[in-house]
Write an enzyme that holds these catalytic residues in place. Structure first.
Site, PDB file in Angstrom:
ATOM      1  N   CYS A 110       0.719  -1.574  -0.243  1.00 46.13           N
ATOM      2  CA  CYS A 110      -0.049   0.482  -0.028  1.00 46.13           C
ATOM      3  C   CYS A 110       1.347   1.239   0.030  1.00 46.13           C
ATOM      4  O   CYS A 110       1.633   1.338  -0.556  1.00 46.13           O
ATOM      5  CB  CYS A 110      -0.994   0.557   1.380  1.00 46.13           C
ATOM      6  SG  CYS A 110      -2.402   1.325   1.061  1.00 46.13           S
ATOM      7  N   HIS A 214      -3.720  -5.576   0.548  1.00 45.01           N
ATOM      8  CA  HIS A 214      -3.273  -5.541   1.801  1.00 45.01           C
ATOM      9  C   HIS A 214      -3.232  -6.858   2.229  1.00 45.01           C
ATOM     10  O   HIS A 214      -3.498  -7.394   3.138  1.00 45.01           O
ATOM     11  CB  HIS A 214      -3.727  -4.248   3.657  1.00 45.01           C
ATOM     12  CG  HIS A 214      -3.071  -3.629   3.348  1.00 45.01           C
ATOM     13  ND1 HIS A 214      -1.993  -2.559   4.298  1.00 45.01           N
ATOM     14  CD2 HIS A 214      -4.241  -2.324   2.708  1.00 45.01           C
ATOM     15  CE1 HIS A 214      -2.459  -1.852   4.229  1.00 45.01           C
ATOM     16  NE2 HIS A 214      -3.324  -1.193   3.272  1.00 45.01           N
ATOM     17  N   GLU A 216      -1.753  -9.014   4.013  1.00 43.61           N
ATOM     18  CA  GLU A 216      -1.562  -9.442   5.612  1.00 43.61           C
ATOM     19  C   GLU A 216      -2.469  -9.227   6.563  1.00 43.61           C
ATOM     20  O   GLU A 216      -2.686 -10.309   7.280  1.00 43.61           O
ATOM     21  CB  GLU A 216      -0.131  -8.009   6.345  1.00 43.61           C
ATOM     22  CG  GLU A 216      -1.157  -7.015   6.612  1.00 43.61           C
ATOM     23  CD  GLU A 216      -1.059  -5.652   5.334  1.00 43.61           C
ATOM     24  OE1 GLU A 216      -1.908  -4.497   6.291  1.00 43.61           O
ATOM     25  OE2 GLU A 216      -0.930  -6.115   4.707  1.00 43.61           O
TER      26      GLU A 216
END
Length: 240
Positions: A110, A214, A216
């Site tokens: 990002c 994202h 994660e």
């Protein structure tokens, strides 16, 4: 075999009586699940210590967060840019450039993608909703972070395609900025349906990848996204 050490950038959070160094635990967990040793890199003003940090780690993960200040790419901010941290920009740009020069594997997520693009001479749309015609949804602020939100198209001749073995995947999305002018020496490896750049990679380096979503936040519910972190860890193991 020793596990490679992956440095993760952090941000400062001001609370009533103290300032804390923070980052989402999901970055830490994802690196650990991928077989790496996550180490947090605090935001410091001691740029002379950057070389020592680079010596300590085997790979670098540039995390998400505030907008990068538009002055870094020669523009004044428009009204939609409301949260910047020039100290973080300065620190992470120097950290990235030192890691890049050392041929260290780098993954930008990002803000991390945007920082890579700016560091290498590119620019950003400060707000895609104001500056891009017919843009679709990219800032799903009221959606759970682990829900998939929109699809992206991946270029087949890319490291990203090698990682996912697919030219189309669904991702989450929490951004209002995006790459405008691509940095020299990089190529676009994924776009959203209407053309927003979702991933870039260096044409020459073994592993310098930036992605706009994202992963994660997806690794626990959508296990295929751990592949990104395994790719970073595996490259760090080979190179270092």
């Amino acid at each position: 075999m020793d596990k490679p050490v992956i440095g993760i950038t952090t941000f400062c959070a001001k609370e009533p009586r103290k300032v804390y160094t923070k980052v989402s635990y999901n970055y830490i967990n994802s690196v650990s699940l991928a077989g790496g040793i996550p180490v947090l890199i605090p935001l410091l003003n001691k740029t002379e210590d950057i070389e020592r940090y680079i010596e300590l780690i085997d790979g670098l993960l540039l995390s998400g967060g505030e907008d990068v200040c538009p002055r870094e790419y020669g523009e004044n901010p428009i009204k939609e840019v409301t949260m910047i941290n020039p100290d973080r920009d300065e620190w992470e740009l120097k950290l990235y450039k030192k890691a890049y020069k050392s041929n260290m594997p780098i993954l930008g997520i990002c803000r991390g993608l945007q920082l890579i693009n700016i560091a290498e001479g590119g620019s950003l749309y400060q707000d895609i909703y104001q500056q891009v015609n017919d843009v679709l949804g990219h800032l799903s602020s009221d959606t759970e972070i682990y829900h998939l939100y929109h699809s992206i198209e991946i270029e087949e001749k890319s490291k990203l395609f090698d990682i996912f073995s697919s030219n189309r995947i669904d991702v989450n999305s929490y951004h209002h900025q995006a790459v405008k002018d691509l940095a020299p020496g990089f190529k676009v490896t994924a776009r959203s349906e209407e053309g927003i750049i979702e991933a870039i990679e260096d044409k020459e380096k073994n592993f310098v990848i930036g992605i706009q979503w994202h992963p994660e936040d997806l690794t626990m519910q959508h296990s295929e996204f751990i592949k990104l972190f395994k790719a970073l860890v595996d490259k760090a193991r080979i190179v270092y």
